[in-house]
Design a protein around this motif. Structure first.
Motif, PDB file in Angstrom:
ATOM      1  N   SER A 294      23.945  46.534  44.342  1.00 29.11           N
ATOM      2  CA  SER A 294      24.635  46.181  43.157  1.00 29.11           C
ATOM      3  C   SER A 294      25.886  46.950  43.009  1.00 29.11           C
ATOM      4  N   VAL A 295      26.288  47.164  43.026  1.00 26.78           N
ATOM      5  CA  VAL A 295      27.718  47.850  42.419  1.00 26.78           C
ATOM      6  C   VAL A 295      28.760  47.974  43.811  1.00 26.78           C
ATOM      7  N   TYR A 296      28.086  47.046  44.830  1.00 24.88           N
ATOM      8  CA  TYR A 296      28.849  46.462  45.455  1.00 24.88           C
ATOM      9  C   TYR A 296      29.149  45.752  45.324  1.00 24.88           C
ATOM     10  N   SER A 297      28.375  44.454  44.467  1.00 25.28           N
ATOM     11  CA  SER A 297      28.277  43.178  43.742  1.00 25.28           C
ATOM     12  C   SER A 297      29.842  43.331  43.240  1.00 25.28           C
ATOM     13  N   LEU A 298      29.615  43.905  41.677  1.00 25.62           N
ATOM     14  CA  LEU A 298      30.327  43.852  41.146  1.00 25.62           C
ATOM     15  C   LEU A 298      32.045  44.299  41.192  1.00 25.62           C
ATOM     16  N   VAL A 299      32.124  45.361  42.498  1.00 23.42           N
ATOM     17  CA  VAL A 299      33.259  45.025  43.282  1.00 23.42           C
ATOM     18  C   VAL A 299      34.180  44.371  43.682  1.00 23.42           C
ATOM     19  N   TYR A 300      33.268  43.358  44.200  1.00 21.80           N
ATOM     20  CA  TYR A 300      33.826  41.914  44.934  1.00 21.80           C
ATOM     21  C   TYR A 300      33.600  41.149  44.124  1.00 21.80           C
ATOM     22  N   LEU A 301      33.094  41.298  43.526  1.00 20.42           N
ATOM     23  CA  LEU A 301      33.605  39.750  41.400  1.00 20.42           C
ATOM     24  C   LEU A 301      34.780  40.787  41.231  1.00 20.42           C
ATOM     25  N   GLY A 302      34.867  41.668  41.247  1.00 20.37           N
ATOM     26  CA  GLY A 302      36.381  42.500  40.579  1.00 20.37           C
ATOM     27  C   GLY A 302      37.468  41.952  41.109  1.00 20.37           C
ATOM     28  N   PHE A 303      37.025  42.112  42.351  1.00 22.98           N
ATOM     29  CA  PHE A 303      38.511  41.811  43.260  1.00 22.98           C
ATOM     30  C   PHE A 303      38.586  40.615  43.233  1.00 22.98           C
ATOM     31  N   ALA A 304      37.630  39.581  42.922  1.00 19.41           N
ATOM     32  CA  ALA A 304      37.942  38.196  42.906  1.00 19.41           C
ATOM     33  C   ALA A 304      38.774  37.698  41.675  1.00 19.41           C
ATOM     34  N   PHE A 305      38.174  38.314  41.014  1.00 22.43           N
ATOM     35  CA  PHE A 305      38.732  37.778  39.305  1.00 22.43           C
ATOM     36  C   PHE A 305      40.019  38.415  38.405  1.00 22.43           C
ATOM     37  N   SER A 306      40.039  39.382  39.211  1.00 20.59           N
ATOM     38  CA  SER A 306      41.371  40.692  38.683  1.00 20.59           C
ATOM     39  C   SER A 306      42.263  40.715  39.743  1.00 20.59           C
ATOM     40  N   THR A 307      43.833  40.366  38.579  1.00 14.51           N
ATOM     41  CA  THR A 307      45.273  40.406  38.796  1.00 14.51           C
ATOM     42  C   THR A 307      45.719  41.470  39.227  1.00 14.51           C
ATOM     43  N   SER A 308      45.382  42.815  38.131  1.00 14.48           N
ATOM     44  CA  SER A 308      46.943  43.424  37.755  1.00 14.48           C
ATOM     45  C   SER A 308      46.063  44.369  39.117  1.00 14.48           C
ATOM     46  N   ALA A 309      47.484  44.844  39.301  1.00 21.00           N
ATOM     47  CA  ALA A 309      46.977  46.511  40.695  1.00 21.00           C
ATOM     48  C   ALA A 309      46.376  46.933  39.314  1.00 21.00           C
ATOM     49  N   THR A 310      46.140  47.912  38.492  1.00 15.36           N
ATOM     50  CA  THR A 310      45.627  48.569  38.270  1.00 15.36           C
ATOM     51  C   THR A 310      44.060  48.567  37.702  1.00 15.36           C
ATOM     52  N   ALA A 311      44.240  46.977  37.789  1.00 17.00           N
ATOM     53  CA  ALA A 311      42.558  46.937  37.640  1.00 17.00           C
ATOM     54  C   ALA A 311      41.663  46.471  38.696  1.00 17.00           C
ATOM     55  N   LEU A 312      42.889  46.016  39.964  1.00 17.65           N
ATOM     56  CA  LEU A 312      42.393  46.951  41.454  1.00 17.65           C
ATOM     57  C   LEU A 312      42.442  47.948  41.561  1.00 17.65           C
TER      58      LEU A 312
END
Length: 406
Positions: A294-312
């Motif tokens: 479940s954590v993995y899924s959230l991380v990949y969603l984060g990489f899909a929609f985040s654009t700033s270096a800090t968020a990534l």
């Protein structure tokens, strides 16, 4: 008090030696791996698709040899020579990346490196499984993964320091990986072959005879193959981590910080791996794996929609939680679902499923990343991971008779 009990009363000395071998090997590997996307793109002029081909083909070869070496170690009832051969091949091949002039040459060396990993993986995991009953098996595998990740902390830190002192000297850095590789092989020669029949978690520790070949006729249960199918589906979501590093390098723009971030990720992994494995001993393997996926899924969603270096960077570090929860627990579950006499074969199939999935995922991911962008690639991975997690919830995972070797 013997050396084994001085180190840790719950972990046999050979488990520590196997852990140290993995630490040195991962240190050597991770001096190269986080820099590979940058090296390919900026030094050799290769694109994201070539990165996907390299990692996919390398992992596919890795998977094939894991099946062969696992079955062979069951038939021979000897694991150590196969494990040493695998580590030696990788240690000898890896430094030659320093001499490459094209991505095809990198592919050839990565294939040879991953061949060594494929040869050693299943027999080594089978050796580790035989040191523990199901009640502490998660802890043993968690410890081993923690040592892996500790090496993966050390390697990028060395690479970061090296590049700060000698900017752009990738080839010399890659050549230096011969040193920790040699140390890893030396540690393995100290592992006693007969130690693989010992177990922790019981009062008796036996150095009795190895299993005969007749015992290897035990069959793997249907629920093991069910788990294998679900793991294959999840691995289709699990493309090479090189794409995460590529995304980070695009956002950050500074090469020297990539190995440092890779090292920080492995600090998270190393800190949580033994805890995650031990947690699966207490609350059950499936619950811990589901949490990790479940954590993995959230991380990949984060990489899909985040654009700033800090968020990534934040998502990248959270990614380590997935490894801490899932890696040791998955291997412990494979051991739970396989009779002792077929354990090398079982781990061969397990590692092969992950490798085949990674091959397909990496090639697909490279195409999606290059043609449609990172959002599409990472979003697809997240969706496949969710599907695998839901299927795992339906799988019965009770241990089979003989999983503890008796």
């Amino acid at each position: 008090m013997n050396q084994e009990s001085r180190m840790d009363p719950g972990l046999p000395h050979p488990v520590w030696l196997l852990g140290w071998a993995s630490l040195f090997t991962d240190a050597a590997t991770e001096m190269i791996y986080p820099l590979l996307p940058v090296y390919l793109s900026r030094v050799l002029g290769a694109g994201a698709m070539s990165l996907g081909v390299i990692e996919g083909v390398a992992e596919g070869v890795n998977s094939l040899f894991k099946i062969l070496s696992g079955r062979l170690s069951d038939r021979w009832s000897r694991r150590k020579p196969i494990v040493i051969a695998g580590y030696a091949i990788s240690s000898a091949a890896r430094p030659f990346i320093a001499l490459t002039m094209s991505w095809v040459q990198v592919l050839a060396i990565r294939v040879l490196d991953r061949t060594g990993k494929g040869i050693r993986g299943a027999p080594r995991d089978a050796m580790l499984a035989e040191f523990a009953t199901s009640g502490v098996r998660g802890r043993v595998f968690g410890f081993h993964r923690a040592m892996d990740h500790t090496g993966a902390v050390i390697g990028p830190l060395i690479a970061t320091a090296f590049l700060f002192v000698m900017p752009g000297q990738y080839r010399l850095l890659f050549a230096c990986t011969a040193i920790p590789g040699a140390l890893a092989v030396w540690m393995l020669f100290r592992v006693p072959e007969e130690a693989r029949s010992r177990q922790v978690g019981t009062e008796k520790v036996s150095d009795g005879p190895r299993p005969s070949r007749q015992l290897t006729t035990s069959k793997l249960p249907g629920r093991f193959y069910g788990l294998l199918g679900i793991l294959l589906l999840f691995s289709l979501a699990n493309s090479a981590d090189a794409f995460l590093l590529l995304r980070l390098s695009e956002a950050i723009g500074e090469d020297a910080y990539i190995p440092l971030l890779w090292s920080l990720l492995h600090i998270v992994k190393a800190s949580l791996s033994m805890y995650g494995g031990a947690l699966s001993d207490r609350v059950g393997r499936k619950a811990v794996i589901v949490a990790g996926w479940s954590v993995y899924s959230l991380v990949y969603l984060g990489f899909a929609f985040s654009t700033s270096a800090t968020a990534l960077v934040a998502w990248f570090l959270i990614y380590g939680v997935y490894f801490g929860l899932a890696e040791g627990s998955e291997k412990a579950l494979v051991a739970d679902l396989s009779p002792s006499a077929q354990r090398g074969t079982a781990f061969g199939f397990y590692n092969a499923a992950l490798g085949v999935g990674t091959l397909l995922a990496s090639v697909l991911f490279g195409v999606l990343y290059e043609r449609f962008g990172p959002a599409t690639a990472f979003g697809t991975g997240a969706g496949l991971a969710v599907a695998a997690t839901l299927l795992l919830l339906t799988l019965p995972v009770r241990a089979v008779p003989g999983a503890d070797g008796h």
